[in-house]
Design a protein around this motif. Structure first.
Motif, mmCIF file in Angstrom:
data_model
loop_
_atom_site.group_PDB
_atom_site.id
_atom_site.type_symbol
_atom_site.label_atom_id
_atom_site.label_comp_id
_atom_site.label_asym_id
_atom_site.label_seq_id
_atom_site.Cartn_x
_atom_site.Cartn_y
_atom_site.Cartn_z
ATOM 1 N N ASP A 135 -12.943 4.603 4.768
ATOM 2 C CA ASP A 135 -12.456 4.052 3.495
ATOM 3 C C ASP A 135 -12.585 2.531 3.446
ATOM 4 O OD1 ASP A 135 -11.805 6.611 2.831
ATOM 5 O OD2 ASP A 135 -9.628 6.340 2.861
ATOM 6 N N GLU A 138 -16.120 1.290 3.115
ATOM 7 C CA GLU A 138 -16.633 1.489 1.766
ATOM 8 C C GLU A 138 -16.044 0.458 0.802
ATOM 9 O OE1 GLU A 138 -17.590 5.956 0.736
ATOM 10 O OE2 GLU A 138 -15.516 5.433 0.338
ATOM 11 N N GLU A 139 -14.750 0.226 0.930
ATOM 12 C CA GLU A 139 -14.094 -0.629 -0.061
ATOM 13 C C GLU A 139 -14.277 -2.117 0.186
ATOM 14 O OE1 GLU A 139 -10.109 0.422 -1.252
ATOM 15 O OE2 GLU A 139 -10.458 2.500 -0.669
ATOM 16 N N TYR A 140 -14.317 -2.514 1.442
ATOM 17 C CA TYR A 140 -14.328 -3.957 1.693
ATOM 18 C C TYR A 140 -15.649 -4.464 2.262
ATOM 19 C CZ TYR A 140 -9.283 -3.104 1.462
ATOM 20 O OH TYR A 140 -8.027 -2.710 1.071
ATOM 21 N N SER A 141 -16.464 -3.539 2.806
ATOM 22 C CA SER A 141 -17.643 -4.001 3.516
ATOM 23 C C SER A 141 -18.892 -3.417 2.852
ATOM 24 C CB SER A 141 -17.430 -3.595 4.981
ATOM 25 O OG SER A 141 -18.606 -3.334 5.632
ATOM 26 N N ASP A 142 -19.941 -3.185 3.621
ATOM 27 C CA ASP A 142 -21.175 -2.681 3.010
ATOM 28 C C ASP A 142 -21.367 -1.199 3.301
ATOM 29 O OD1 ASP A 142 -21.668 -2.834 5.669
ATOM 30 O OD2 ASP A 142 -23.312 -4.256 5.555
ATOM 31 N N SER A 143 -20.268 -0.503 3.549
ATOM 32 C CA SER A 143 -20.260 0.942 3.794
ATOM 33 C C SER A 143 -20.856 1.326 5.134
ATOM 34 C CB SER A 143 -21.010 1.718 2.702
ATOM 35 O OG SER A 143 -20.345 1.581 1.495
ATOM 36 N N ILE A 144 -21.076 0.341 5.992
ATOM 37 C CA ILE A 144 -21.628 0.631 7.309
ATOM 38 C C ILE A 144 -20.582 0.322 8.381
ATOM 39 C CG2 ILE A 144 -23.275 -0.212 9.053
ATOM 40 C CD1 ILE A 144 -24.669 1.583 7.141
ATOM 41 N N PHE A 157 -19.922 -8.552 6.285
ATOM 42 C CA PHE A 157 -19.937 -8.999 4.881
ATOM 43 C C PHE A 157 -18.590 -8.792 4.189
ATOM 44 C CE2 PHE A 157 -24.390 -7.784 5.833
ATOM 45 C CZ PHE A 157 -24.963 -9.037 5.702
ATOM 46 N N LEU A 405 -29.070 1.880 16.107
ATOM 47 C CA LEU A 405 -28.509 0.535 16.256
ATOM 48 C C LEU A 405 -26.981 0.531 16.153
ATOM 49 C CD1 LEU A 405 -31.007 -1.575 14.091
ATOM 50 C CD2 LEU A 405 -31.323 -0.609 16.359
ATOM 51 N N ASP A 407 -25.148 2.128 14.081
ATOM 52 C CA ASP A 407 -24.651 2.154 12.700
ATOM 53 C C ASP A 407 -24.457 3.576 12.179
ATOM 54 O OD1 ASP A 407 -24.858 -0.586 12.673
ATOM 55 O OD2 ASP A 407 -26.695 -0.656 11.465
ATOM 56 N N THR A 409 -22.839 5.479 8.289
ATOM 57 C CA THR A 409 -22.270 5.176 6.971
ATOM 58 C C THR A 409 -20.842 5.705 6.893
ATOM 59 O OG1 THR A 409 -22.957 7.270 5.972
ATOM 60 C CG2 THR A 409 -24.541 5.457 5.873
ATOM 61 N N GLN A 411 -19.721 7.630 4.671
ATOM 62 C CA GLN A 411 -19.768 9.064 4.380
ATOM 63 C C GLN A 411 -19.994 9.892 5.631
ATOM 64 O OE1 GLN A 411 -22.519 9.961 1.183
ATOM 65 N NE2 GLN A 411 -20.717 10.485 -0.026
ATOM 66 N N GLN A 412 -20.874 9.394 6.495
ATOM 67 C CA GLN A 412 -21.099 10.113 7.749
ATOM 68 C C GLN A 412 -19.822 10.141 8.586
ATOM 69 O OE1 GLN A 412 -24.550 7.784 9.069
ATOM 70 N NE2 GLN A 412 -25.804 9.631 8.997
ATOM 71 N N ARG B 5 -12.898 -3.795 -7.806
ATOM 72 C CA ARG B 5 -13.965 -3.301 -6.939
ATOM 73 C C ARG B 5 -14.451 -1.937 -7.423
ATOM 74 N NH1 ARG B 5 -10.164 -4.427 -2.902
ATOM 75 N NH2 ARG B 5 -10.117 -2.183 -2.581
ATOM 76 N N ASN B 62 -22.719 -6.569 -4.088
ATOM 77 C CA ASN B 62 -23.714 -6.090 -3.125
ATOM 78 C C ASN B 62 -24.685 -5.180 -3.871
ATOM 79 O OD1 ASN B 62 -22.361 -7.335 -1.031
ATOM 80 N ND2 ASN B 62 -21.444 -5.464 -0.233
ATOM 81 N N ASN B 126 -13.910 1.722 -6.405
ATOM 82 C CA ASN B 126 -13.907 1.377 -4.986
ATOM 83 C C ASN B 126 -12.560 0.798 -4.585
ATOM 84 O OD1 ASN B 126 -15.347 1.475 -2.648
ATOM 85 N ND2 ASN B 126 -16.152 -0.592 -2.853
ATOM 86 N N ARG B 128 -8.995 2.675 -3.696
ATOM 87 C CA ARG B 128 -8.183 3.895 -3.626
ATOM 88 C C ARG B 128 -6.727 3.650 -3.956
ATOM 89 N NH1 ARG B 128 -12.359 4.494 -0.276
ATOM 90 N NH2 ARG B 128 -13.360 6.543 -0.179
#
Ligand code: HEM
Ligand code: SF4
Lengths: 799, 188
Positions: A135, A138-144, A157, A405, A407, A409, A411-412, B5, B62, B126, B128
């Motif tokens: 979560d 996804e919300e604060y970063s680049d989903s990675i 980021f 590397l 990483d 996601t 979702q994963q 967001r 992004n 984005n 929750r």
């Protein structure tokens, strides 16, 4: 534009207007309110304090250097380009952040994206934690989500503004980011197979976690000149713990004494990679569990006292051990150990150890089912050949997820939480090879598990093989990066896998690791084939290069470090890797490992053979050599900044004064709503606590072990700072000190609103005076207890 | 609804395209300041399956030519608030994304290999805390999406549907018009 990044700044400017309520609990919709019940009070308090310090930084009340270390100790790193400049391939351009004047560290823009390191002790992750990590990514970063080489998780980021809420959401599932960076005890790592390994002496999981708990925030680990890394391994022969490259390494061991089996640890100290790698030295060949913490504590104290503080390049414990010699170091530590007062926490935790033991689910999930793999059968077999470790408990296996590397996601990660719940007793671990490990999988469940992972695209074979290349963040996000370690690693990974090398038994034990610079964050020094970033000036242009490191050894807990064979232009590195593989496959003797082969042939000879690859065509001939992997800009070194491996050394006094500031800030907020809000007494108490904290802060220069007891602090403050006039202001003399004495003497008297307000004001002045006093002392060279004692004996006035 | 967001995604018509080609383009855009906002850097996630592909990171948004959910497309994630109501913010982000997409489609280095469908887009909240993935939150969000879609698509009929997904995922909706809409038409 009302942009969120300036929220704290706005609050800082507006205080104490009513809309400054973000910092209090009154805002209805906030993670702070929502998670209040779920976060342990101590953790909640730490996060609130950091949030307050953010406001104080925006008000200019905390120096940027101090704030940087406060932020680092909460795992919030800077990232490349955060000085507000970036080279675009042609020239350096300013990045136009809306408030460039706001900084979060020296030359570090407040609004620039940053990185968060999240500590995962021994790499243990629950499904619930995985969901929250997903979560927040996804919300604060680049989903990675990125798994690091020390079993941590990193997000990139990020906006600093989001960190307090992010920390709260993590704290609600038991994850602390405290001391994830900074000059303190970093994540305590452990072999991810602990408890299921076929060769271990015993399961080190609990020992690692309890050691992490003990040292978290411990007073004796706050004053290091550099970071301190601890690792546990279950055996001596495998690499999992990498104990030889750690500041403190522990290897599980059993011995027989008078017919009884005893367990304990071989204790190593002073290892480390970085620009000047050191193998750890054996300190003690058998430390029983009840001695583990006190002895480690004594080591920490000796390091804090005698370790280098000024020159950060010489500040790791490895330099101290080298300087003193292991025998003298041991003598000092044992002497220190003898003086330590018994702490019940040294042994209480031992009762908790049995709780760390795990078992598998009673039955396979797919019991009685026939899983038809159909056309996946062959891929399954290949995956099974490389990604499975058979546990010592019959019928169970561990499964490694080969993450590219490191990483995956969000979702994963969420999907993986389901898989972990379905197939395992919820016992996932991160690994130092930037992968994830599922433990306690029933062997008959492997086909179904494979399909579940395939649905998440987490079924890549070749885990921990030559194709599973490790890379540090490098020029992607690291300020110190010289070459693109990730760009190269991505390329190598693809090429090696394409050739099917991951299935080649002969190449099984070769690891490839790439660091963006000599700091070795990918642990390339202990890889069979390692690289680290460098550059050369050719044809009046900079060309990215990598040092080729051979001779390292990953097994035996990283017992051998490799050496450089010189530099290779980065664009030729894939060819060099192919060349080395061919050389080895053609020339190796029966059963000879890659490192043995390198040693037999000799580095000199290999260097000569690699020589043709060092040629760089002219710019006109082939400009691609002048650009790094995964980049399109012409290569420069103009973006390399000042690293934040651990900020600067900030004195204990600085820290405590900053803490005093935030206590007083909380007091200010309590008085915000006027005299009817019922918080008056609390505000007055906090103001007093803030003064006591500031007094304790300056006392640290006289006695690092000054107690937390207010009465003791007042007594010693009077003796060493008031009676000596050291705390005296040049103009008002002892006035500020008297605020403390009066407030303390009247602490039982009920506070009125006006009295509380006055207390807050006085505390503010007292804290200012503490800063001033500290600066005067620094200028006069009174910067350590030793120097203090010297001064105290002469009492030359300090002005 | 006050959400800062959120995320939008327009789908590409084709599923495979050599993503490496985006890298020099995005670097150029940063150098030439081709888009509004504070552009910062390019992130390369080609190695991650169903991942964010190639990203252009800006201070506010992004952008990514990404493969989330196994579908290739252009997404934009707003990280911080802009002026206006939530529906105005959605329109603003859709237009910015469309501008990004139309510039990319038109870049000669891609030789016309990319076409983005302007007639459909995903919205994902984005945040929750303010917009959990619940029916109530969707009911609260729907009018904002309706208003935004009406502004974007004018007279063309459109639908706004909640995407049925795992409750742990983000509250997601699909906005769809009937006819084809070139991405460039939304950018204006
Ligand atoms: C002078 C500054 C730095 C030094 C000397 C340094 C040194 C090291 C070394 C030797 C390791 C490797 C393994 C170990 O000893 O446990 C490591 C780990 C690591 N470093 Fe650095 N590093 C520095 C700065 C950075 C920076 C600026 C970044 C990126 C922002 C970074 C990212 C990492 C990562 C991701 C790891 C894996 C470790 C973990 O999770 O704790 N390092 N560092
Ligand atoms: S090795 Fe160098 S480039 Fe890589 S993360 Fe460490 S400091 Fe940065």
């Amino acid at each position: 534009m009302a942009n969120a990044t300036t929220k704290t700044y706005q609050i800082a400017q507006d205080l104490p207007t009513p809309d400054s309520q973000r910092m209090t609990t009154t805002q209805p919709q906030s993670w702070k309110a929502k998670l209040a019940e779920k976060i342990p009070p101590q953790m909640a308090d730490e996060i609130d304090t950091f949030e307050n310090q953010m406001v104080l930084r925006c008000q200019g009340k905390i120096e940027d250097k101090v704030f940087a270390e406060l932020r680092l100790r909460r795992g919030a790193y800077g990232q490349r380009y955060d000085n507000g400049f970036r080279h675009d391939g042609e020239k350096t351009q300013e990045i136009a952040f809306p408030h460039p004047e706001l900084t979060k560290g020296p030359e570090t823009k407040w609004e620039a994206p940053g990185m968060q390191r999240i500590k995962i002790p021994y790499g243990g992750l629950s499904a619930e934690q995985m969901e929250v990590l997903a979560d927040i990514a996804e919300e604060y970063s680049d989903s990675i989500l990125h798994i690091t080489t020390r079993q941590d998780i990193q997000l990139h980021f990020l906006s600093l503004e989001d960190t307090p809420d992010m920390h709260r959401r993590l704290a609600a599932v038991g994850i602390t980011v405290r001391e994830a960076c900074g000059n303190s005890v970093r994540n305590v790592t452990a072999c991810p197979l602990a408890g299921v390994c076929r060769d271990e002496a015993f399961d080190v999981t609990g020992y690692a976690n309890e050691t992490a708990n003990y040292f978290l925030g411990h007073r004796d680990v706050q004053d290091f000149g550099r970071k301190f890394k601890i690792a546990f391994s279950g055996c001596a022969q495998h690499p999992c713990g990498l104990t030889y490259m750690h500041d403190l390494g522990l290897i599980a061991k059993k011995r027989q004494r008078e017919g009884q089996e005893e367990i304990g640890f071989e204790l190593y100290v002073g290892g480390g990679l970085g620009a000047v790698p050191h193998l750890a030295k054996l300190f003690d060949d058998f430390v029983p569990p009840e001695e583990l913490l006190p002895l480690s504590q004594a080591i920490a104290r000796v390091y804090a006292r005698l370790g280098e503080k000024k020159n950060r390049n010489k500040a790791r414990i490895k330099f101290l051990v080298q300087k003193l010699g292991i025998d003298e170091f041991r003598r000092l530590v044992l002497e220190e150990r003898a003086t330590l007062e018994n702490d019940p926490e040294w042994t209480q935790w031992l009762q908790a150890i049995p709780q760390y033991s795990e078992t598998g689910r009673p039955e396979p999930v797919t019991a009685g089912q026939v899983i038809d793999l159909g056309e996946d059968a062959e891929a399954f077999a290949q995956w099974k050949a490389t990604n499975i470790y058979v546990q010592r408990q019959p019928g169970f296996a561990c499964v490694t997820l080969n993450l590219p590397l490191g990483d995956l996601t969000a979702q994963q990660m969420r999907g993986l939480a389901d898989v972990a719940r379905r197939f395992t007793p919820d016992a996932t671990r991160t690994t130092v090879e930037q992968n994830l490990l599922l433990r306690w999988v029933h062997e008959p469940d492997l086909p179904a598990l494979y399909l579940a992972l395939k649905a998440l695209r987490l079924h890549t074979p070749g885990a921990q093989t030559i194709a599973d290349v490790t890379a540090c963040p490098g020029t992607d996000t690291c300020k110190l990066g010289i070459a693109s370690s990730r760009g190269l690693a991505g390329e190598l990974r693809q090429r090696l896998a394409h050739k099917g090398y991951q299935y080649d038994e002969a190449l099984k034990d070769i690891r490839v690791k790439v660091s963006g610079c000599f700091n070795s964050c990918s642990q390339h020094t202990v890889a069979e084939i390692g690289f680290y970033g460098s550059n050369r000036l050719i044809d009046r242009h900079r060309v990215p290069h990598l040092h080729l490191i051979l001779g390292g050894e990953w097994s035996n807990n990283a017992a051998h470090y490799g050496q450089s064979l010189g530099v290779i232009p980065t664009k030729r590195v894939p060819e060099v890797v192919d060349f080395l593989i061919d050389l080895y496959l053609q020339g190796k003797n029966q059963g000879e490992t890659f490192s043995q082969f390198v040693n037999r042939i000799g580095k000199k000879d290999i260097k000569e053979r690699v020589q043709p690859f060092t040629h760089v065509p002219s710019y006109a001939e082939d400009p691609s050599f002048y650009t790094d992997w995964g980049d399109a800009r012409e290569y420069t070194i103009g973006d390399i900044g000042i690293g934040e491996c651990a900020g600067e050394v900030v004195s204990l006094t600085n820290f405590d004064v900053a803490r005093a500031e935030s206590l007083n800030f909380e007091a200010t907020l309590l008085l915000d709503g006027g005299d009817m809000n019922g918080n008056v007494q609390q505000a007055a108490d906090k103001a007093l606590a803030a003064m006591v904290k500031a007094a304790q802060a300056v006392l640290k220069a006289q006695n690092v072990d000054i107690a937390d007891d207010a009465a003791v602090i007042i007594r010693d403050f009077r003796r060493y700072f008031y009676d000596t006039e050291l705390f005296f202001d040049p103009f008002v003399k002892g006035k500020f000190a008297s605020y403390l004495f009066n407030a303390y003497d009247n602490r039982q008297a009920p506070a009125s609103f006006d009295r509380a307000r006055q207390a807050v004001e006085e505390a503010r002045l007292f804290i200012e005076a503490a800063y001033e006093c500290h600066s005067r002392m620094m200028q006069a060279g009174i910067n350590s207890p030793g120097a203090f004692t010297q001064w105290y004996e002469t009492r030359v006035p300090v002005s | 609804m006050d959400v800062e967001r959120f995320y939008l995604k327009f789908f590409a018509r084709e599923n495979a395209i050599d993503e490496t080609g985006f890298i020099p383009i995005f670097h150029d855009w940063i150098r030439l300041k081709s888009l509004p906002g504070t552009l910062i850097d390019v992130a390369d996630y080609r190695h991650v399956p169903d991942g964010p592909g190639i990203m252009l990171i800006s201070f506010e948004i992004n952008y990514a030519m990404e493969h989330g959910g196994g579908q290739f497309g252009l997404s934009a994630q707003r990280k911080l608030g802009s002026d206006g109501s939530h529906s105005e913010r959605i329109v603003e982000l859709a237009k910015r994304t469309a501008l990004f997409g139309s510039l990319l489609e038109a870049d000669s280095r891609l030789n016309g290999a990319l076409t983005l469908d302007g007639g459909r887009f995903l919205y994902a909240a984005n945040d929750r805390l303010r917009l959990p993935n619940t029916a109530d939150a969707f009911a609260a969000l729907q009018p904002d999406l309706q208003a935004a879609a009406a502004t974007l698509y004018g007279d063309q009929p459109f639908t706004v549907k909640r995407v049925e997904n795992d409750p742990r995922e983000r509250l997601t909706a699909l906005v769809e018009t009937s006819g084809p809409v070139p991405i460039a038409a939304l950018a204006g």
